[in-house]
Design a protein around this motif. Structure first.
Motif, PDB file in Angstrom:
ATOM      1  N   PRO A 189       0.823  -1.214   0.000  1.00 20.68           N
ATOM      2  CA  PRO A 189       0.000   0.000   0.000  1.00 20.68           C
ATOM      3  C   PRO A 189       0.861   1.270   0.000  1.00 20.68           C
ATOM      4  CG  PRO A 189      -0.788  -1.579   1.625  1.00 20.68           C
ATOM      5  CD  PRO A 189       0.542  -2.079   1.169  1.00 20.68           C
ATOM      6  N   GLU A 190       0.356   2.301  -0.668  1.00 20.41           N
ATOM      7  CA  GLU A 190       1.050   3.583  -0.744  1.00 20.41           C
ATOM      8  C   GLU A 190       0.284   4.627   0.057  1.00 20.41           C
ATOM      9  OE1 GLU A 190       1.437   4.637  -4.823  1.00 20.41           O
ATOM     10  OE2 GLU A 190       2.457   2.766  -5.375  1.00 20.41           O
ATOM     11  N   LEU A 191       0.982   5.332   0.943  1.00 24.67           N
ATOM     12  CA  LEU A 191       0.355   6.375   1.751  1.00 24.67           C
ATOM     13  C   LEU A 191      -0.168   7.492   0.854  1.00 24.67           C
ATOM     14  CD1 LEU A 191      -0.207   7.460   4.635  1.00 24.67           C
ATOM     15  CD2 LEU A 191       2.032   8.577   4.522  1.00 24.67           C
ATOM     16  N   PHE A 239     -14.068   7.498  -4.509  1.00 28.28           N
ATOM     17  CA  PHE A 239     -14.122   6.042  -4.329  1.00 28.28           C
ATOM     18  C   PHE A 239     -15.307   5.658  -3.452  1.00 28.28           C
ATOM     19  CE2 PHE A 239     -12.921   2.613  -1.315  1.00 28.28           C
ATOM     20  CZ  PHE A 239     -13.014   1.535  -2.195  1.00 28.28           C
ATOM     21  N   TYR A 240     -15.469   6.354  -2.324  1.00 29.23           N
ATOM     22  CA  TYR A 240     -16.574   6.027  -1.424  1.00 29.23           C
ATOM     23  C   TYR A 240     -17.916   6.456  -2.008  1.00 29.23           C
ATOM     24  CZ  TYR A 240     -13.170   4.855   2.193  1.00 29.23           C
ATOM     25  OH  TYR A 240     -12.160   4.279   2.909  1.00 29.23           O
ATOM     26  N   GLU A 241     -17.928   7.559  -2.736  1.00 33.08           N
ATOM     27  CA  GLU A 241     -19.178   7.997  -3.358  1.00 33.08           C
ATOM     28  C   GLU A 241     -19.659   6.997  -4.400  1.00 33.08           C
ATOM     29  OE1 GLU A 241     -19.399  12.837  -3.183  1.00 33.08           O
ATOM     30  OE2 GLU A 241     -18.188  11.943  -4.772  1.00 33.08           O
ATOM     31  N   GLU A 242     -18.729   6.409  -5.132  1.00 31.45           N
ATOM     32  CA  GLU A 242     -19.101   5.441  -6.163  1.00 31.45           C
ATOM     33  C   GLU A 242     -19.621   4.155  -5.544  1.00 31.45           C
ATOM     34  OE1 GLU A 242     -15.620   5.051  -8.554  1.00 31.45           O
ATOM     35  OE2 GLU A 242     -16.097   6.824  -9.777  1.00 31.45           O
ATOM     36  N   LEU A 243     -19.142   3.827  -4.340  1.00 27.83           N
ATOM     37  CA  LEU A 243     -19.701   2.670  -3.643  1.00 27.83           C
ATOM     38  C   LEU A 243     -21.157   2.975  -3.270  1.00 27.83           C
ATOM     39  CD1 LEU A 243     -19.480  -0.073  -2.302  1.00 27.83           C
ATOM     40  CD2 LEU A 243     -18.468   1.032  -0.306  1.00 27.83           C
ATOM     41  N   ASP A 244     -21.366   4.029  -2.486  1.00 25.69           N
ATOM     42  CA  ASP A 244     -22.670   4.647  -2.225  1.00 25.69           C
ATOM     43  C   ASP A 244     -23.848   3.678  -2.331  1.00 25.69           C
ATOM     44  OD1 ASP A 244     -24.394   6.661  -1.579  1.00 25.69           O
ATOM     45  OD2 ASP A 244     -24.587   7.391  -3.636  1.00 25.69           O
ATOM     46  N   ILE A 245     -23.925   2.713  -1.421  1.00 27.57           N
ATOM     47  CA  ILE A 245     -24.989   1.709  -1.496  1.00 27.57           C
ATOM     48  C   ILE A 245     -26.191   2.038  -0.617  1.00 27.57           C
ATOM     49  CG2 ILE A 245     -23.522  -0.203  -2.178  1.00 27.57           C
ATOM     50  CD1 ILE A 245     -23.176  -0.971   0.674  1.00 27.57           C
ATOM     51  N   ARG A 246     -26.130   3.113   0.148  1.00 31.25           N
ATOM     52  CA  ARG A 246     -27.266   3.458   0.997  1.00 31.25           C
ATOM     53  C   ARG A 246     -28.475   3.851   0.143  1.00 31.25           C
ATOM     54  NH1 ARG A 246     -22.927   5.660   3.857  1.00 31.25           N
ATOM     55  NH2 ARG A 246     -22.692   4.774   5.944  1.00 31.25           N
ATOM     56  N   GLU A 293     -17.985  -4.751  -7.926  1.00 35.65           N
ATOM     57  CA  GLU A 293     -16.994  -3.808  -8.459  1.00 35.65           C
ATOM     58  C   GLU A 293     -15.968  -3.444  -7.394  1.00 35.65           C
ATOM     59  OE1 GLU A 293     -19.295  -0.552  -9.854  1.00 35.65           O
ATOM     60  OE2 GLU A 293     -19.773  -1.482 -11.791  1.00 35.65           O
ATOM     61  N   MET A 294     -16.436  -3.253  -6.168  1.00 35.09           N
ATOM     62  CA  MET A 294     -15.520  -2.903  -5.088  1.00 35.09           C
ATOM     63  C   MET A 294     -14.510  -4.021  -4.848  1.00 35.09           C
ATOM     64  SD  MET A 294     -16.322  -2.292  -1.049  1.00 35.09           S
ATOM     65  CE  MET A 294     -16.428  -4.064  -0.786  1.00 35.09           C
ATOM     66  N   LEU A 295     -14.974  -5.277  -4.884  1.00 37.58           N
ATOM     67  CA  LEU A 295     -14.083  -6.403  -4.638  1.00 37.58           C
ATOM     68  C   LEU A 295     -12.990  -6.491  -5.687  1.00 37.58           C
ATOM     69  CD1 LEU A 295     -16.671  -9.109  -3.554  1.00 37.58           C
ATOM     70  CD2 LEU A 295     -15.044  -7.916  -2.106  1.00 37.58           C
ATOM     71  N   TYR A 296     -13.333  -6.185  -6.929  1.00 36.04           N
ATOM     72  CA  TYR A 296     -12.333  -6.241  -7.988  1.00 36.04           C
ATOM     73  C   TYR A 296     -11.416  -5.031  -7.982  1.00 36.04           C
ATOM     74  CZ  TYR A 296     -14.136 -10.318 -10.472  1.00 36.04           C
ATOM     75  OH  TYR A 296     -14.490 -11.600 -10.821  1.00 36.04           O
ATOM     76  N   ASN A 297     -11.836  -3.951  -7.342  1.00 35.70           N
ATOM     77  CA  ASN A 297     -11.083  -2.712  -7.466  1.00 35.70           C
ATOM     78  C   ASN A 297     -11.105  -1.942  -6.153  1.00 35.70           C
ATOM     79  OD1 ASN A 297      -9.548  -0.810  -8.832  1.00 35.70           O
ATOM     80  ND2 ASN A 297     -11.337   0.323  -9.542  1.00 35.70           N
ATOM     81  N   PHE A 298     -10.672  -2.599  -5.062  1.00 37.87           N
ATOM     82  CA  PHE A 298     -10.645  -1.960  -3.749  1.00 37.87           C
ATOM     83  C   PHE A 298      -9.470  -0.983  -3.729  1.00 37.87           C
ATOM     84  CE2 PHE A 298     -12.877  -2.900   0.270  1.00 37.87           C
ATOM     85  CZ  PHE A 298     -12.289  -1.942   1.058  1.00 37.87           C
ATOM     86  N   LYS A 299      -9.743   0.319  -3.870  1.00 40.95           N
ATOM     87  CA  LYS A 299      -8.680   1.291  -4.120  1.00 40.95           C
ATOM     88  C   LYS A 299      -8.032   1.850  -2.867  1.00 40.95           C
ATOM     89  CE  LYS A 299     -10.677   3.007  -8.451  1.00 40.95           C
ATOM     90  NZ  LYS A 299     -11.236   4.204  -9.120  1.00 40.95           N
ATOM     91  N   PHE A 300      -8.815   2.079  -1.818  1.00 47.60           N
ATOM     92  CA  PHE A 300      -8.286   2.781  -0.656  1.00 47.60           C
ATOM     93  C   PHE A 300      -8.674   2.076   0.638  1.00 47.60           C
ATOM     94  CE2 PHE A 300      -8.821   6.049  -3.935  1.00 47.60           C
ATOM     95  CZ  PHE A 300      -7.537   6.585  -3.971  1.00 47.60           C
ATOM     96  N   MET A 301      -7.788   2.230   1.639  1.00 50.43           N
ATOM     97  CA  MET A 301      -8.074   1.707   2.975  1.00 50.43           C
ATOM     98  C   MET A 301      -7.518   2.688   3.996  1.00 50.43           C
ATOM     99  SD  MET A 301      -7.286  -1.948   4.755  1.00 50.43           S
ATOM    100  CE  MET A 301      -8.855  -2.603   4.189  1.00 50.43           C
ATOM    101  N   TYR A 347      -4.478   4.769   2.547  1.00 52.25           N
ATOM    102  CA  TYR A 347      -3.486   4.112   1.696  1.00 52.25           C
ATOM    103  C   TYR A 347      -4.151   3.676   0.397  1.00 52.25           C
ATOM    104  CZ  TYR A 347      -0.258   3.920   5.634  1.00 52.25           C
ATOM    105  OH  TYR A 347       0.591   4.259   6.657  1.00 52.25           O
ATOM    106  N   ARG A 348      -3.374   3.815  -0.682  1.00 47.85           N
ATOM    107  CA  ARG A 348      -3.838   3.352  -1.985  1.00 47.85           C
ATOM    108  C   ARG A 348      -3.446   1.885  -2.150  1.00 47.85           C
ATOM    109  NH1 ARG A 348      -4.947   6.412  -6.374  1.00 47.85           N
ATOM    110  NH2 ARG A 348      -3.837   8.168  -5.425  1.00 47.85           N
ATOM    111  N   LEU A 349      -4.407   1.042  -2.521  1.00 52.28           N
ATOM    112  CA  LEU A 349      -4.159  -0.372  -2.725  1.00 52.28           C
ATOM    113  C   LEU A 349      -4.080  -0.690  -4.214  1.00 52.28           C
ATOM    114  CD1 LEU A 349      -6.644  -1.955  -0.145  1.00 52.28           C
ATOM    115  CD2 LEU A 349      -4.348  -1.052   0.246  1.00 52.28           C
ATOM    116  N   THR A 350      -3.254  -1.682  -4.543  1.00 46.42           N
ATOM    117  CA  THR A 350      -3.161  -2.197  -5.909  1.00 46.42           C
ATOM    118  C   THR A 350      -3.567  -3.664  -5.863  1.00 46.42           C
ATOM    119  OG1 THR A 350      -1.315  -0.690  -6.369  1.00 46.42           O
ATOM    120  CG2 THR A 350      -1.686  -2.519  -7.919  1.00 46.42           C
ATOM    121  N   PRO A 351      -4.857  -3.963  -6.051  1.00 45.54           N
ATOM    122  CA  PRO A 351      -5.339  -5.335  -5.881  1.00 45.54           C
ATOM    123  C   PRO A 351      -4.661  -6.318  -6.822  1.00 45.54           C
ATOM    124  CG  PRO A 351      -7.172  -3.785  -5.967  1.00 45.54           C
ATOM    125  CD  PRO A 351      -5.952  -3.025  -6.377  1.00 45.54           C
ATOM    126  N   ILE A 352      -4.371  -7.513  -6.316  1.00 46.67           N
ATOM    127  CA  ILE A 352      -3.790  -8.586  -7.116  1.00 46.67           C
ATOM    128  C   ILE A 352      -4.591  -9.863  -6.875  1.00 46.67           C
ATOM    129  CG2 ILE A 352      -1.457  -7.615  -7.200  1.00 46.67           C
ATOM    130  CD1 ILE A 352      -0.692  -9.418  -4.873  1.00 46.67           C
TER     131      ILE A 352
END
Length: 318
Positions: A243-245, A260-267, A280-288, A296-301
């Protein structure tokens, strides 16, 4: 047998969660709606620890049996369904022999699953977007049946230790301290591959099973009479490169996190929209966000996300 479940298995789990939970989601905020105050994390449709009980104090010579409790995750909604993919909720149970009363201590989110998964994005009084995380978690102490039966939530109760009242009061004090240092729930352990002896995860999970296993470790540390060699636990995993800070003082990067969180926006979304966004989130979890509030920015593998279920050694000392 140790098993790592692939993305498809874990996706099914989250999809089921969304299907059965969507009717209790909080209403969606209208985009662009200005706020003068920070919104509340409280979801009126979610009741935290409904059977909460005052913690008793036991006599020095009282005898108490400690149990490791498990139940299929979301058993109250899905019965035993998620046990087939080894997804469980866990708690510590104890039986006070003199009174024959049984209790449970569990580590649980205060504001429901959706608030845990997705923060609230709101406009402050100056019209700027802010992120409010509602991932608080505390210990729930309740008097309830713990031995498997018709009226019991838990489907398995493994006796772990036998303690005196003095020893158990010490463990209760340990639990209070644990709660003070673990105030945010974290679903996932984040790592590059399932850890071997040489690998340390980028981020550890902080969930119900982490608490129960820490409690057993405390039993071992205090030298109480352990009576079982192993218990089972599961891990929810995210796989990523290092992860990158993220420097959120930079408006460009901060807006990426918000987006990123707005695009999740499931409420307040419909069921199919929820399913699509979760996958989509599972395939492209960008931030934690870590426990210090850093992003941190994640690069899913591959395999992106998974579940690991294994036996944990209790280091029997008696």
């Amino acid at each position: 047998m140790q098993t790592i479940f692939s993305l498809s298995t874990f996706s099914i789990f989250l999809i089921i969660v969304c299907c059965v939970s969507c009717v209790t989601f909080s209403p969606k905020e209208e985009k662009g709606q200005a706020k003068e105050q920070k919104p509340s994390c409280v979801d009126p449709s979610y009741v935290y620890c409904p059977n909460r009980t005052a913690i008793p104090s036991f006599g020095e010579s009282d005898q108490i049996d400690i149990y490791y409790l498990t139940a299929p995750l979301l058993k109250h909604m899905l019965n035993n369904t998620l046990s087939y993919v080894n997804l469980y909720h866990s708690a510590i149970g104890f039986h006070h022999l003199a009174s024959d009363k049984t209790y449970a201590i569990e580590y649980a989110v205060n504001n429901g699953f959706i608030n845990l998964l997705e923060p609230i994005i709101y406009l402050n009084s100056t019209g700027q977007k802010e992120i409010l995380h509602c991932d608080y978690a505390t210990l729930c102490f309740s008097q309830q049946p713990i031995f498997p039966g018709i009226e019991t939530y838990y489907t398995n109760a493994t006796k772990v230790a036998e303690v005196t009242g003095t020893e158990f009061n010490t463990l209760l004090e340990w639990s209070k301290k644990y709660n003070l240092t673990h105030q945010a729930y974290r679903l996932f352990m984040v790592l590059k591959q399932w850890p071997n002896d040489k690998e340390i995860p980028f981020f550890d999970s902080v969930d119900c099973m982490d608490f129960t296993n820490a409690f057993i470790d405390a039993c071992i540390e205090y030298g109480v009479h352990i009576v079982t060699e192993k218990v089972r636990r599961d891990y929810s995993l995210l796989f990523t490169l290092k992860p990158e800070l993220v420097d959120i003082s930079n408006p460009v990067y901060y807006n990426e996190v918000v987006k990123f969180y707005e695009e999740l926006d499931i409420r307040g979304s419909g069921t199919w929209q929820i399913l699509k966004k979760i996958v989509e989130m599972l395939y492209n979890f960008k931030f934690m966000r870590d426990l210090k509030g850093n992003y941190y920015r994640l690069t899913p593998i591959m395999p992106f996300v998974g579940n690991h279920y294994e036996m944990i050694d209790t280091h029997t000392n008696n």
